[in-house]
Scaffold this active site. Sequence first.
Site, mmCIF file in Angstrom:
data_model
loop_
_atom_site.group_PDB
_atom_site.id
_atom_site.type_symbol
_atom_site.label_atom_id
_atom_site.label_comp_id
_atom_site.label_asym_id
_atom_site.label_seq_id
_atom_site.Cartn_x
_atom_site.Cartn_y
_atom_site.Cartn_z
ATOM 1 N N ARG A 62 31.221 -29.497 46.610
ATOM 2 C CA ARG A 62 30.309 -28.491 46.085
ATOM 3 C C ARG A 62 30.384 -27.176 46.869
ATOM 4 N NH1 ARG A 62 26.278 -28.822 42.449
ATOM 5 N NH2 ARG A 62 25.303 -26.795 42.548
ATOM 6 N N ARG A 88 23.912 -24.732 36.842
ATOM 7 C CA ARG A 88 24.125 -25.204 38.217
ATOM 8 C C ARG A 88 23.192 -24.468 39.155
ATOM 9 N NH1 ARG A 88 27.310 -29.654 37.894
ATOM 10 N NH2 ARG A 88 29.003 -29.272 36.445
ATOM 11 N N LEU A 90 22.470 -22.627 42.638
ATOM 12 C CA LEU A 90 23.259 -21.861 43.606
ATOM 13 C C LEU A 90 22.506 -21.790 44.927
ATOM 14 C CD1 LEU A 90 24.256 -19.086 41.074
ATOM 15 C CD2 LEU A 90 25.802 -20.802 42.069
ATOM 16 N N ASN A 102 17.774 -14.916 36.032
ATOM 17 C CA ASN A 102 17.954 -16.124 35.228
ATOM 18 C C ASN A 102 17.007 -16.071 34.034
ATOM 19 O OD1 ASN A 102 18.783 -18.815 34.575
ATOM 20 N ND2 ASN A 102 16.914 -19.619 35.532
ATOM 21 N N HIS A 104 15.001 -18.661 31.551
ATOM 22 C CA HIS A 104 14.619 -20.076 31.575
ATOM 23 C C HIS A 104 13.666 -20.377 30.410
ATOM 24 C CE1 HIS A 104 13.885 -24.014 33.284
ATOM 25 N NE2 HIS A 104 12.589 -23.818 33.070
ATOM 26 N N ASP A 136 15.938 -17.170 43.464
ATOM 27 C CA ASP A 136 15.957 -17.323 44.919
ATOM 28 C C ASP A 136 16.601 -18.673 45.246
ATOM 29 O OD1 ASP A 136 14.005 -19.215 44.505
ATOM 30 O OD2 ASP A 136 12.377 -18.061 45.419
ATOM 31 N N ASP A 140 14.435 -22.342 39.830
ATOM 32 C CA ASP A 140 13.517 -21.694 38.882
ATOM 33 C C ASP A 140 12.222 -21.243 39.566
ATOM 34 O OD1 ASP A 140 15.361 -22.107 36.823
ATOM 35 O OD2 ASP A 140 14.580 -24.108 36.413
HETATM 36 C C1 GAR Z 1 19.112 -21.005 27.067
HETATM 37 O O1 GAR Z 1 18.167 -21.361 26.110
HETATM 38 C C2 GAR Z 1 18.493 -20.954 28.451
HETATM 39 O O2 GAR Z 1 17.143 -20.685 28.444
HETATM 40 C C3 GAR Z 1 18.746 -22.326 28.963
HETATM 41 O O3 GAR Z 1 20.001 -22.680 28.465
HETATM 42 C C4 GAR Z 1 20.179 -22.080 27.201
HETATM 43 C C5 GAR Z 1 21.582 -21.512 27.122
HETATM 44 O O4 GAR Z 1 21.860 -21.050 25.848
HETATM 45 N N1 GAR Z 1 18.726 -22.336 30.396
HETATM 46 C C6 GAR Z 1 18.199 -23.287 31.128
HETATM 47 O O5 GAR Z 1 17.718 -24.299 30.666
HETATM 48 C C7 GAR Z 1 18.269 -23.012 32.608
HETATM 49 N N2 GAR Z 1 17.496 -23.988 33.340
HETATM 50 P P1 GAR Z 1 23.098 -20.099 25.559
HETATM 51 O O6 GAR Z 1 24.314 -20.704 26.272
HETATM 52 O O7 GAR Z 1 23.266 -20.162 24.080
HETATM 53 O O8 GAR Z 1 22.763 -18.740 26.064
#
Ligand code: GAR
Length: 196
Positions: A62, A88, A90, A102, A104, A136, A140
């Site tokens: 990793r 992933r 970081l 990010n 979320h 950070d 999340d």
């Molecule tokens: C998005 O809905 C985003 O909120 C989520 O992955 C999806 C990616 O969609 N992210 C997470 O869950 C992060 N913890 P996309 O590849 O179509 O943009």
Amino acid sequence: MHRKRLVVLASGSGTNLQALLDAPDLGGDIVAVLSDRIGARALDRARGRGIAAEAVELGTDRTAWESALCGRVTAHAPDMVILAGFMRVLSGDFVQRWPVLNVHPSLLPAFPGAHAVDEALDWGVKVAGVTVHYVDELVDHGPIIAQEAVTVRDDDTSATLHARMQQVEHRLLPQVVRALCEGRVQRNGRHVRIQQ
Ligand code: GAR
């Protein structure tokens, strides 16, 4: 003013990347898209626009993976790194190098992690939502830049709720990136204000 250089990290389909690519006035340029998955559709979306796209796949080590990814991001000299469905975690060392954002699919601090939509439905919440936040060293957890609620319907499945959340994501993420590129975001500890 120098146009901001943006590097996007994405693991999957890349609809949020597409929303950024399609945004009329982002105020910055997506100079590269990197993924932890060779088959990520996000990479094809970037290539379709003539943008550098590359996978750095996680092997058994990793630390070596993150260091390789960090090297590739650094090579594109970004002003900002955007995690758009990058699944992933970081390290603190990585996320302190640049402002990292990010998107979320929950109203943080509720439901952090990779299964936010399912967990919100399982919990029986009536209001779910979307958060755009600084990243950070914790999952999340960084300061919230923007949030928007999405009402949960009685007949929602994970797919229908996530689809409505993504409509919000596709509007909110470009708005936040634009505000950042235009220098309209002020951060004071956990408190972030966007000037309209
Ligand atoms: C998005 O809905 C985003 O909120 C989520 O992955 C999806 C990616 O969609 N992210 C997470 O869950 C992060 N913890 P996309 O590849 O179509 O943009």
